[in-house]
Design an enzyme around this catalytic site. Structure first.
Site, PDB file in Angstrom:
ATOM      1  CB  CYS A 185      -0.915  -0.031   1.220  1.00  0.00           C
ATOM      2  SG  CYS A 185      -1.854   1.484   1.492  1.00  0.00           S
ATOM      3  CB  CYS A 188       0.060   2.019   4.035  1.00  0.00           C
ATOM      4  SG  CYS A 188      -1.602   1.385   3.750  1.00  0.00           S
TER       5      CYS A 188
END
Length: 106
Positions: A30, A33
């Site tokens: 991600c 993230c």
């Protein structure tokens, strides 16, 4: 305060040993993230949040911790008070996470 890395094996212990907890659920793949990680670390170092535990949980390798917060998207943030889920948000904006943290009555 350092960000605590938690897994399914110690997640409940982290929740029960800290009155106020904010959890960032992430995955290695991600990008958002990874981009949010330094912001989360900076928040954990903020003096006004000294009584809050900041926790990182890999959503892919900790399915039980993920279920507790009903994670729907990544990055995903959840706040717990006295071991119980207070609220959560799927966001990558710092303001959204700060708003969530303030629900713990900082």
């Amino acid at each position: 305060m350092a960000v605590i890395k938690a897994t399914d094996s110690d997640f409940n212990e982290v929740l029960n040993s800290n009155q106020k907890v904010v959890v960032k659920y992430y995955a290695d793949w991600c990008g958002s993230c990874r981009l949010f990680a330094p912001k989360f670390k900076r928040m954990s170092d903020d003096e006004s949040f000294a009584n809050i535990a900041f926790v990182d949980v890999n959503a892919e390798t900790s399915p039980e911790a993920r279920k507790l917060a009903e994670v729907t998207n990544l990055p995903f943030f959840a706040v717990f008070k006295d071991g119980k889920l207070v609220d959560s948000v799927a966001a990558s904006k710092e303001e959204a996470v700060l708003s969530l943290i303030h629900k713990l009555d900082v």
